[in-house]
Design a protein around this motif. Structure first.
Motif, mmCIF file in Angstrom:
data_model
loop_
_atom_site.group_PDB
_atom_site.id
_atom_site.type_symbol
_atom_site.label_atom_id
_atom_site.label_comp_id
_atom_site.label_asym_id
_atom_site.label_seq_id
_atom_site.Cartn_x
_atom_site.Cartn_y
_atom_site.Cartn_z
ATOM 1 N N THR A 81 43.521 11.270 11.201
ATOM 2 C CA THR A 81 43.272 10.153 12.113
ATOM 3 C C THR A 81 43.702 10.460 13.545
ATOM 4 O OG1 THR A 81 45.428 9.198 11.563
ATOM 5 C CG2 THR A 81 43.510 8.439 10.278
ATOM 6 N N LEU A 82 44.352 11.595 13.727
ATOM 7 C CA LEU A 82 44.867 11.939 15.057
ATOM 8 C C LEU A 82 43.959 12.889 15.812
ATOM 9 C CD1 LEU A 82 48.650 12.585 14.211
ATOM 10 C CD2 LEU A 82 47.505 10.425 14.705
ATOM 11 N N THR A 83 43.239 13.720 15.105
ATOM 12 C CA THR A 83 42.450 14.766 15.744
ATOM 13 C C THR A 83 41.352 15.233 14.800
ATOM 14 O OG1 THR A 83 42.539 17.038 16.614
ATOM 15 C CG2 THR A 83 44.179 16.450 14.961
ATOM 16 N N THR A 84 40.279 15.733 15.380
ATOM 17 C CA THR A 84 39.196 16.298 14.562
ATOM 18 C C THR A 84 39.540 17.699 14.084
ATOM 19 O OG1 THR A 84 38.097 17.108 16.569
ATOM 20 C CG2 THR A 84 37.421 14.929 15.723
ATOM 21 N N GLU A 85 40.620 18.269 14.625
ATOM 22 C CA GLU A 85 41.066 19.601 14.210
ATOM 23 C C GLU A 85 42.544 19.536 13.807
ATOM 24 O OE1 GLU A 85 39.399 23.093 16.467
ATOM 25 O OE2 GLU A 85 39.207 21.526 18.015
ATOM 26 N N PRO A 86 42.835 18.958 12.653
ATOM 27 C CA PRO A 86 44.241 18.803 12.242
ATOM 28 C C PRO A 86 45.005 20.119 12.174
ATOM 29 C CG PRO A 86 42.795 17.506 10.840
ATOM 30 C CD PRO A 86 41.908 18.374 11.680
ATOM 31 N N ARG A 87 44.320 21.183 11.852
ATOM 32 C CA ARG A 87 45.029 22.462 11.704
ATOM 33 C C ARG A 87 45.501 23.013 13.047
ATOM 34 N NH1 ARG A 87 42.007 25.527 6.586
ATOM 35 N NH2 ARG A 87 41.871 23.613 5.329
ATOM 36 N N ALA A 88 44.924 22.501 14.114
ATOM 37 C CA ALA A 88 45.340 22.940 15.451
ATOM 38 C C ALA A 88 46.497 22.105 15.996
ATOM 39 C CB ALA A 88 44.158 22.861 16.416
ATOM 40 N N LEU A 89 46.911 21.094 15.242
ATOM 41 C CA LEU A 89 48.002 20.221 15.696
ATOM 42 C C LEU A 89 49.324 20.993 15.645
ATOM 43 C CD1 LEU A 89 48.309 17.212 16.565
ATOM 44 C CD2 LEU A 89 49.060 16.746 14.225
ATOM 45 N N ARG A 90 49.964 21.105 16.788
ATOM 46 C CA ARG A 90 51.196 21.884 16.883
ATOM 47 C C ARG A 90 52.338 21.229 16.100
ATOM 48 N NH1 ARG A 90 52.916 22.851 22.842
ATOM 49 N NH2 ARG A 90 52.826 20.574 22.829
ATOM 50 N N PHE A 91 53.310 22.044 15.734
ATOM 51 C CA PHE A 91 54.464 21.545 14.990
ATOM 52 C C PHE A 91 55.171 20.446 15.773
ATOM 53 C CE2 PHE A 91 59.024 21.684 13.953
ATOM 54 C CZ PHE A 91 58.972 21.453 12.591
ATOM 55 N N ILE A 92 55.359 20.634 17.079
ATOM 56 C CA ILE A 92 56.083 19.631 17.863
ATOM 57 C C ILE A 92 55.320 18.316 17.909
ATOM 58 C CG2 ILE A 92 55.143 20.265 20.152
ATOM 59 C CD1 ILE A 92 58.075 19.827 21.193
ATOM 60 N N ASP A 93 53.982 18.369 17.892
ATOM 61 C CA ASP A 93 53.196 17.140 17.888
ATOM 62 C C ASP A 93 53.195 16.490 16.500
ATOM 63 O OD1 ASP A 93 52.428 17.207 20.640
ATOM 64 O OD2 ASP A 93 51.067 18.843 20.167
ATOM 65 N N ARG A 94 53.372 17.289 15.471
ATOM 66 C CA ARG A 94 53.543 16.730 14.124
ATOM 67 C C ARG A 94 54.890 16.004 14.018
ATOM 68 N NH1 ARG A 94 50.299 20.651 9.945
ATOM 69 N NH2 ARG A 94 48.847 21.497 11.488
ATOM 70 N N LEU A 95 55.905 16.523 14.707
ATOM 71 C CA LEU A 95 57.185 15.827 14.755
ATOM 72 C C LEU A 95 57.014 14.421 15.308
ATOM 73 C CD1 LEU A 95 59.515 18.637 16.182
ATOM 74 C CD2 LEU A 95 59.858 17.489 13.996
ATOM 75 N N VAL A 96 56.245 14.323 16.387
ATOM 76 C CA VAL A 96 56.010 13.020 17.013
ATOM 77 C C VAL A 96 55.286 12.089 16.048
ATOM 78 C CG1 VAL A 96 54.946 11.816 18.955
ATOM 79 C CG2 VAL A 96 55.910 14.101 19.295
ATOM 80 N N ALA A 97 54.222 12.581 15.436
ATOM 81 C CA ALA A 97 53.425 11.760 14.523
ATOM 82 C C ALA A 97 54.240 11.326 13.302
ATOM 83 C CB ALA A 97 52.186 12.535 14.078
ATOM 84 N N ASP A 98 54.974 12.263 12.715
ATOM 85 C CA ASP A 98 55.760 11.947 11.520
ATOM 86 C C ASP A 98 56.887 10.960 11.833
ATOM 87 O OD1 ASP A 98 54.214 13.638 9.956
ATOM 88 O OD2 ASP A 98 55.505 15.372 10.340
ATOM 89 N N SER A 99 57.360 10.963 13.071
ATOM 90 C CA SER A 99 58.428 10.029 13.441
ATOM 91 C C SER A 99 57.958 8.586 13.385
ATOM 92 C CB SER A 99 58.948 10.346 14.849
ATOM 93 O OG SER A 99 58.035 9.927 15.852
ATOM 94 N N ARG A 100 56.636 8.379 13.354
ATOM 95 C CA ARG A 100 56.073 7.034 13.276
ATOM 96 C C ARG A 100 55.061 6.935 12.129
ATOM 97 N NH1 ARG A 100 59.842 6.905 16.011
ATOM 98 N NH2 ARG A 100 60.180 5.834 18.008
ATOM 99 N N ALA A 101 55.367 7.652 11.037
ATOM 100 C CA ALA A 101 54.543 7.612 9.824
ATOM 101 C C ALA A 101 53.075 7.903 10.128
ATOM 102 C CB ALA A 101 54.681 6.266 9.119
ATOM 103 N N VAL A 102 52.808 8.736 11.095
ATOM 104 C CA VAL A 102 51.474 9.208 11.510
ATOM 105 C C VAL A 102 50.598 8.058 12.020
ATOM 106 C CG1 VAL A 102 49.390 10.491 10.863
ATOM 107 C CG2 VAL A 102 51.606 11.154 9.896
ATOM 108 N N ALA A 103 50.462 7.024 11.248
ATOM 109 C CA ALA A 103 49.551 5.933 11.602
ATOM 110 C C ALA A 103 49.936 5.246 12.908
ATOM 111 C CB ALA A 103 49.511 4.906 10.466
ATOM 112 N N LEU A 104 51.212 5.314 13.263
ATOM 113 C CA LEU A 104 51.679 4.662 14.487
ATOM 114 C C LEU A 104 51.963 5.672 15.596
ATOM 115 C CD1 LEU A 104 54.030 2.112 12.731
ATOM 116 C CD2 LEU A 104 51.922 1.575 13.946
ATOM 117 N N ASN A 105 51.312 6.811 15.498
ATOM 118 C CA ASN A 105 51.500 7.862 16.492
ATOM 119 C C ASN A 105 51.222 7.358 17.908
ATOM 120 O OD1 ASN A 105 51.714 10.882 17.197
ATOM 121 N ND2 ASN A 105 49.698 10.335 18.021
#
Length: 532
Positions: free
Chosen positions: A356-380
């Motif tokens: 739900t964040l990007t059309t290329e999830p595999r290109a999502l950097r680790f630091i940006d995954r930290l941000v998304a996971d901090s808000r259960a992804v859906a509230l990124n």
């Protein structure tokens, strides 16, 4: 005196045990409790706080410009164009307070030293004070990130050349950073139940407590510092990291509670091992006390590809209540490389998680995954540290950058180091300061001090009697002094951690005196036991 059995408390986290000790220490209304258990400093940086207040006054005037005709307490969003010019007019019309002078200097500094647009910088700061927008970008405000990066480069790299750029994620203090990191490592399969992680001990107790939770179920490998070598790593301990089964290495540098920075030799040994044997090793270095050390260099600078850095503004700037922390990751890093090497089935699961964040999830950097996971992804889209907090963080960082003669830093160092000398002088123990010592905390080695004062036979009796926890309770009950147990931080010797940040010099003199008093009582107990 008859000694009570407090062994049932020995398994508690040191910070939970502290509450029990406080209860006992404060039970006598006729004395003052001296709580040296927590590291909350009793000093703070005033200039960046004055700047925050001065900017607040200007920011509200900027807001009122939009709807002044309504005359009803209405404000609007600030205007970007000409905002520096309007600030100059404001500054000229108002008394030249410390806050206004600081802000004028900051506007000049960010243009001259960081290459930032002055209007865009001030607009971001004004908007942040007003708190009128979501954090955008969620990871960190654009200009704030550049300012904090410059500050961390100054404080964490020393003379070490910077190797590539790095990105930051602003968090609710270093504690939130720790929680987010372990969560994202786990969610992305970089650590899994049963995996080995190495932890440099002694260490801040949550690093010991988080990995063994049912959420993670990790196997901990102890990488022990040598107390008799100024808390540096023996080669045999560093060699444990050669094991390819060790996925992650966590350390606090300068250490907590020994309060000693890693030497250049230790840093070089670690960096050499990673380069030669473990280019895949993930490293977390928590460097919150680095700003109190002389000539500090972080493993984040020495080993950039493998190391993630946690830094908090709480201790150095006296800002534990602000909850200001950062996670730093180099743009070329082992965390992203490890994500790319995950098995295809796992990648597909993560594709779905972040789809739900990007059309290329595999290109999502680790630091940006930290941000998304901090808000259960859906509230990124609503993630991120509140913008007034980010503003204060930027002002703290600017204070460090613009203090060219290190007045604040030198004062903070001198303050805690004098307290250290006072504490041990009143215990009747001479201490020699090593170049790697930081002295934010002191680890009082009770058995070693007892041996110096009363001889090796007493030291052996003290160790055999396992009096560490009992000592803390007796100290609290008889004198009102609260310290933390060293064993809660994986210290082998019977010891107590005393924070040198949160009391006055005269109070540390009292703690030293009372510590010696209780040790004297144990010597009397020992002599009675010998006579039986």
């Amino acid at each position: 005196m008859a000694e009570q059995d407090y062994s049932k408390f020995s398994g508690l986290s040191p910070f939970e045990l502290k509450d029990r000790l406080i209860e006992i220490a404060s039970s006598d209304a006729q004395r003052i409790m001296l709580n040296a258990g927590r590291g909350n400093p009793n000093f703070l940086a005033t200039l960046p706080r004055w700047a925050f207040l001065s900017l607040g006054d200007f920011s509200l005037r900027e807001s009122e410009r939009s709807y002044s005709y309504l005359n009803s307490g209405f404000g609007g969003l600030p205007e970007h164009d000409g905002i520096v010019q309007r600030f100059e007019a404001y500054a000229n019309d108002h008394r030249q307070t410390d806050g206004v002078i600081f802000l004028r200097s900051a506007i000049s500094y960010v243009k001259d030293q960081l290459g930032l647009d002055r209007d865009s910088f001030l607009y971001e700061m004004v908007s942040a004070f007003l708190g009128c927008n979501y954090p955008t970008p969620p990871r960190m405000l654009e200009h704030t990130e550049q300012i904090v990066k410059a500050y961390l480069t100054q404080e964490m790299f020393g003379a070490q050349p910077k190797s590539g750029d790095f990105s930051l994620f602003a968090t609710e203090g270093g504690t939130a950073a720790m929680a987010y990191i372990f969560q994202t490592l786990h969610e992305n399969g970089l650590i899994q139940a049963g995996d080995k992680i190495a932890i440099a001990t002694p260490i801040f107790s949550p690093y010991l407590e988080i990995p063994v939770l049912s959420d993670y179920q990790l196997e901990v490998v102890d990488i022990r510092m040598d107390e008799h070598a100024d808390w540096q790593f023996p080669e045999a301990e560093i060699a444990k990291l050669k094991d390819p089964a060790v996925k992650l290495f966590c350390l606090v540098n300068p250490s907590n509670p020994p309060s000693t920075k890693l030497s250049d030799a230790s840093l070089d040994q670690l960096a050499g091992l990673v380069a030669s044997h473990r280019p895949d090793l993930m490293i977390i270095t928590d460097d919150v006390y680095g700003t109190f050390a002389d000539d500090f260099v972080s493993l984040f600078a020495k080993c950039p590809h493998n190391t993630l850095c946690v830094y908090s503004f709480s201790k150095f700037f006296g800002a534990t209540g602000w909850r200001l922390g950062t996670i730093g990751v180099h743009d070329d890093n082992v965390f992203d490389a490890s994500l790319a090497k995950l098995p295809e089935p796992q990648k597909q699961l993560l594709d779905k998680r972040y789809s739900t964040l990007t059309t290329e999830p595999r290109a999502l950097r680790f630091i940006d995954r930290l941000v998304a996971d901090s808000r259960a992804v859906a509230l990124n889209h609503t993630a991120g540290l509140s913008v007034p907090q980010q503003l204060q963080m930027a002002l703290f960082a600017l204070n460090g950058l613009m203090d060219r003669d290190h007045h604040y830093k030198n004062s903070a160092k001198q303050l805690i180091r004098k307290r250290h000398q006072t504490l041990y002088r009143e215990m009747g123990v001479k201490v020699e300061r090593d170049a790697n010592d930081v002295n934010y905390y002191s680890l009082i080695d009770l058995q070693e001090i007892g041996g110096k004062l009363y001889g090796p036979a007493f030291e052996a009796w003290f160790i055999k009697s396992n009096l560490g926890t009992n000592f803390l309770f007796r100290l609290a009950e008889e004198t009102g002094v609260v310290l933390l147990p060293g064993n809660g931080f994986e210290v082998v010797d019977t010891s107590a951690r005393v924070s040198l940040a949160n009391l006055t010099d005269i109070e540390y003199a009292a703690i030293g005196k009372f510590t010696r008093q209780i040790l004297n009582e144990y010597r009397e107990d020992y002599e009675k036991a010998v006579k039986r």
